[in-house]
Enzyme design. Structure first.
Site, PDB file in Angstrom:
ATOM      1  N   GLU A 128       0.798  -1.214   0.000  1.00  0.00           N
ATOM      2  CA  GLU A 128       0.000   0.000   0.000  1.00  0.00           C
ATOM      3  C   GLU A 128       0.834   1.269   0.000  1.00  0.00           C
ATOM      4  OE1 GLU A 128      -1.798  -1.277   3.578  1.00  0.00           O
ATOM      5  OE2 GLU A 128      -0.471  -0.092   4.822  1.00  0.00           O
ATOM      6  N   CYS A 141       3.551   8.399   1.638  1.00  0.00           N
ATOM      7  CA  CYS A 141       4.012   7.369   2.568  1.00  0.00           C
ATOM      8  C   CYS A 141       4.244   6.088   1.764  1.00  0.00           C
ATOM      9  CB  CYS A 141       2.942   7.186   3.640  1.00  0.00           C
ATOM     10  SG  CYS A 141       3.357   5.960   4.869  1.00  0.00           S
ATOM     11  N   CYS A 148       5.943  -7.291   7.398  1.00  0.00           N
ATOM     12  CA  CYS A 148       7.125  -6.894   8.182  1.00  0.00           C
ATOM     13  C   CYS A 148       7.517  -8.062   9.071  1.00  0.00           C
ATOM     14  CB  CYS A 148       6.795  -5.664   9.037  1.00  0.00           C
ATOM     15  SG  CYS A 148       8.223  -4.977   9.893  1.00  0.00           S
ATOM     16  N   CYS A 152       5.879  -5.371  16.120  1.00  0.00           N
ATOM     17  CA  CYS A 152       5.524  -4.350  17.091  1.00  0.00           C
ATOM     18  C   CYS A 152       4.056  -4.570  17.462  1.00  0.00           C
ATOM     19  CB  CYS A 152       5.765  -2.962  16.516  1.00  0.00           C
ATOM     20  SG  CYS A 152       7.494  -2.748  16.048  1.00  0.00           S
ATOM     21  N   CYS A 155       1.153  -2.450  15.976  1.00  0.00           N
ATOM     22  CA  CYS A 155       1.184  -2.185  14.534  1.00  0.00           C
ATOM     23  C   CYS A 155       0.527  -3.318  13.772  1.00  0.00           C
ATOM     24  CB  CYS A 155       2.631  -2.024  14.064  1.00  0.00           C
ATOM     25  SG  CYS A 155       2.773  -1.930  12.267  1.00  0.00           S
ATOM     26  N   CYS A 401      -0.861   4.006   7.852  1.00  0.00           N
ATOM     27  CA  CYS A 401       0.020   3.033   7.237  1.00  0.00           C
ATOM     28  C   CYS A 401      -0.109   1.691   7.953  1.00  0.00           C
ATOM     29  CB  CYS A 401       1.463   3.515   7.326  1.00  0.00           C
ATOM     30  SG  CYS A 401       1.704   5.021   6.420  1.00  0.00           S
TER      31      CYS A 401
HETATM   32  N1  SAH Z   1       8.963  -0.031  10.159  1.00  0.00           N
HETATM   33  C1  SAH Z   1       9.270   1.346  10.262  1.00  0.00           C
HETATM   34  C2  SAH Z   1       8.469   2.245   9.361  1.00  0.00           C
HETATM   35  C3  SAH Z   1       7.015   1.909   9.148  1.00  0.00           C
HETATM   36  S1  SAH Z   1       5.890   2.204  10.485  1.00  0.00           S
HETATM   37  C4  SAH Z   1       9.121   1.787  11.693  1.00  0.00           C
HETATM   38  O1  SAH Z   1       8.592   1.033  12.502  1.00  0.00           O
HETATM   39  O2  SAH Z   1       9.576   2.883  12.003  1.00  0.00           O
HETATM   40  C5  SAH Z   1       5.683   3.993  10.511  1.00  0.00           C
HETATM   41  C6  SAH Z   1       5.270   4.517  11.891  1.00  0.00           C
HETATM   42  O3  SAH Z   1       3.900   4.224  12.197  1.00  0.00           O
HETATM   43  C7  SAH Z   1       6.099   3.914  13.001  1.00  0.00           C
HETATM   44  O4  SAH Z   1       6.493   4.878  13.920  1.00  0.00           O
HETATM   45  C8  SAH Z   1       5.110   2.958  13.630  1.00  0.00           C
HETATM   46  O5  SAH Z   1       5.500   2.645  14.910  1.00  0.00           O
HETATM   47  C9  SAH Z   1       3.812   3.735  13.510  1.00  0.00           C
HETATM   48  N2  SAH Z   1       2.617   2.922  13.696  1.00  0.00           N
HETATM   49  C10 SAH Z   1       2.420   1.635  13.335  1.00  0.00           C
HETATM   50  N3  SAH Z   1       1.176   1.219  13.675  1.00  0.00           N
HETATM   51  C11 SAH Z   1       0.562   2.254  14.274  1.00  0.00           C
HETATM   52  C12 SAH Z   1      -0.748   2.441  14.838  1.00  0.00           C
HETATM   53  N4  SAH Z   1      -1.657   1.474  14.853  1.00  0.00           N
HETATM   54  N5  SAH Z   1      -1.048   3.651  15.352  1.00  0.00           N
HETATM   55  C13 SAH Z   1      -0.121   4.657  15.310  1.00  0.00           C
HETATM   56  N6  SAH Z   1       1.114   4.530  14.795  1.00  0.00           N
HETATM   57  C14 SAH Z   1       1.470   3.345  14.278  1.00  0.00           C
HETATM   58 FE1  SF4 Z   2       7.295  -3.353  11.264  1.00  0.00          FE
HETATM   59 FE2  SF4 Z   2       5.126  -2.074  12.105  1.00  0.00          FE
HETATM   60 FE3  SF4 Z   2       7.168  -2.428  13.761  1.00  0.00          FE
HETATM   61 FE4  SF4 Z   2       7.411  -0.707  11.716  1.00  0.00          FE
HETATM   62  S1  SF4 Z   2       6.006  -0.526  13.456  1.00  0.00           S
HETATM   63  S2  SF4 Z   2       8.892  -2.273  12.388  1.00  0.00           S
HETATM   64  S3  SF4 Z   2       6.171  -1.760  10.154  1.00  0.00           S
HETATM   65  S4  SF4 Z   2       5.886  -4.065  12.873  1.00  0.00           S
END
Ligand code: SAH
Ligand code: SF4
Length: 433
Positions: A128, A141, A148, A152, A155, A401
């Site tokens: 996406e 974005c 991934c 996390c 996420c 995202c």
């Molecule tokens: N993997 C990389 C970049 C992609 S995520 C990283 O983790 O930095 C981009 C941002 O969105 C990251 O800071 C991530 O922690 C945040 N993010 C992911 N899921 C989220 C959610 N449900 N609500 C708010 N922020 C979120």
């Molecule tokens: Fe992967 Fe989501 Fe963690 Fe970014 S925030 S490293 S996309 S699991």
């Protein structure tokens, strides 16, 4: 054997630590018609392909320069439209090559102007891309992987099985597709790109696009995936984006976000040189271990030291610390004060981006209350560190995202089922005469 040898020899990317290797698609996806897709290739690789196809070295180099310009600077996909290439040469190119784009499965526009696309690779993996317009900028974005490997806990992308790394073509292709959709390729004279006197803003690295009036001004590597676990492809794609003869977007307008892949951060600064954002999200080992599990491998101290050492960081180019606000998890006054202390201890040129948690079905967290987020932000601000709260955008189209794919997949799966049924009925009818 170096990492690069290993990846080339086995087709697998080597990742520091105990993470399963990721299958990597070939840079040039084979097509049924035998033609090769040039999207994502640097000038020297285009020249090499032209030479392999029969041009002499000098002609190959000249043609590659011309095609490169049309491809990346002008967004042209049809060789017939490359007007400075000899008419007789154009069919030669068309027979052997194409300039592709990721396939669009679904495109949506939110009532706040946010746009989202669900895209598909040639081997049928969905990923996406989101475009977020603001008064003074437009941010794209971009995704770096399908899924991934890092899980996390807050996420949604982290819950998906990783399918594979995106290729340079699939990464730069997102930016090019966005320019197609926004109608933002430069038009006019062929010498436009090389003329320094067109009045456009000249960045030190050759970017000649004005922010004024342009929709797409900034890129964030914050879509699906961990960009530093797809280092080479992300670097190669961003080089095409930053090249003054390519997409010509200044490195100052590009931000790479990492969850904290410490061993690759210095290389990111040296070999890519874009702005850095770090998904910090917690200030104690206990909480960060839980919500950003890569912390068990690379802890907060190591991560902050890597930030302090990040080449190019300065007060003019601050590192952004992303901090997702999770109710009763990481949002107390003490957390805010500890965040300030850590930033000061490592003397980091930093700003903090407070992100209201965007919930998804099955998530085990809630977003902090607006009052809590406000108080947290004030504590950081009062210490002299900028800590704006990111406004949620495109919520009506699930545009955060990492959350697009599943929602869109549900819809598109239903659509696909319906289409399949329609096709079967049509076939049946045709068979019945
Ligand atoms: N993997 C990389 C970049 C992609 S995520 C990283 O983790 O930095 C981009 C941002 O969105 C990251 O800071 C991530 O922690 C945040 N993010 C992911 N899921 C989220 C959610 N449900 N609500 C708010 N922020 C979120
Ligand atoms: Fe992967 Fe989501 Fe963690 Fe970014 S925030 S490293 S996309 S699991």
């Amino acid at each position: 054997m170096t990492d690069i040898d290993v990846s080339q020899a086995t087709g697998l990317m080597q990742i520091p630590g105990h993470i399963d290797p990721l299958p990597v698609a070939r840079d040039i996806t084979p097509r049924e018609d035998g033609r090769l897709d040039l999207l994502g290739l640097p000038k020297k690789d285009i020249a090499a392909l032209f030479e392999q196809a029969g041009l002499d070295a000098k002609a190959a180099k000249l043609r590659a320069k011309q095609v490169y310009h049309w491809l990346y600077h002008r967004g042209v996909t049809d060789f017939e439209a490359m007007t400075d290439i000899a008419k007789t040469m154009r069919p030669w190119l068309t027979e052997r090559f194409i300039v592709g784009r990721p396939e669009i499965v679904e495109a949506q526009i939110s009532n706040d102007g946010t746009r989202k696309w669900l895209l598909r690779t040639a081997d049928n993996h969905d990923f996406e891309m989101v475009f977020i317009p603001d008064a003074d900028r437009g941010t794209l974005c971009v995704s770096s992987q399908v899924g991934c490997t890092l899980n996390c806990r807050f996420c949604h992308t982290g819950t998906m099985r990783l399918v594979r790394n995106l290729t340079p073509g699939e990464i730069v292709g997102q930016v090019m597709l966005a320019r197609d959709a926004l109608g933002e390729w430069p038009k006019g004279r062929m010498d436009f790109a090389f003329a320094a006197d067109d009045g456009a803003e000249e960045d030190e690295d050759g970017g000649d696009y004005r922010a004024d009036g342009r929709l797409l001004t900034n890129i964030v590597m914050m879509g699906m995936g961990e960009p530093l676990y797809n280092f080479d492809n992300v670097r190669d794609a961003l080089r095409l984006v930053m090249d003054g003869e390519g997409l010509a977007l200044s490195k100052r307008r590009i931000t790479l976000s990492t969850s904290g892949v410490v061993p690759l951060m210095a290389r990111a600064g040296e070999e890519i040189g874009v702005n850095l954002a770090v998904s910090l999200h917690a200030v104690t080992k206990e909480v960060r271990d839980e919500i950003v599990p890569i912390n068990k491998k690379f802890g907060i101290e190591e991560l902050l030291q890597a930030c302090a050492d990040y080449p190019g960081a300065s007060n003019a180019r601050r590192i952004t610390f992303e901090y997702v606000m999770l109710k009763d998890k990481n949002d107390s006054d003490d957390d805010a004060r500890e965040l300030v202390r850590l930033i000061k201890q490592y003397k980091l040129p930093a700003k903090v981006n407070l992100i209201p948690f965007n919930p998804w079905p099955g998530a085990s967290y809630e977003c902090s209350s607006p009052e809590r987020i406000k108080r947290f932000s004030e504590i950081v601000f009062e210490a002299g560190i900028s800590a704006p709260v990111r406004t949620p955008r495109g919520r009506d189209i699930d545009a955060a995202c990492g959350q697009l794919k599943t929602a869109a997949e549900k819809k598109s799966r239903a659509t696909r089922d319906r289409e399949e049924l329609e096709r079967l009925y049509a076939e049946k009818e045709a068979a019945l005469g």
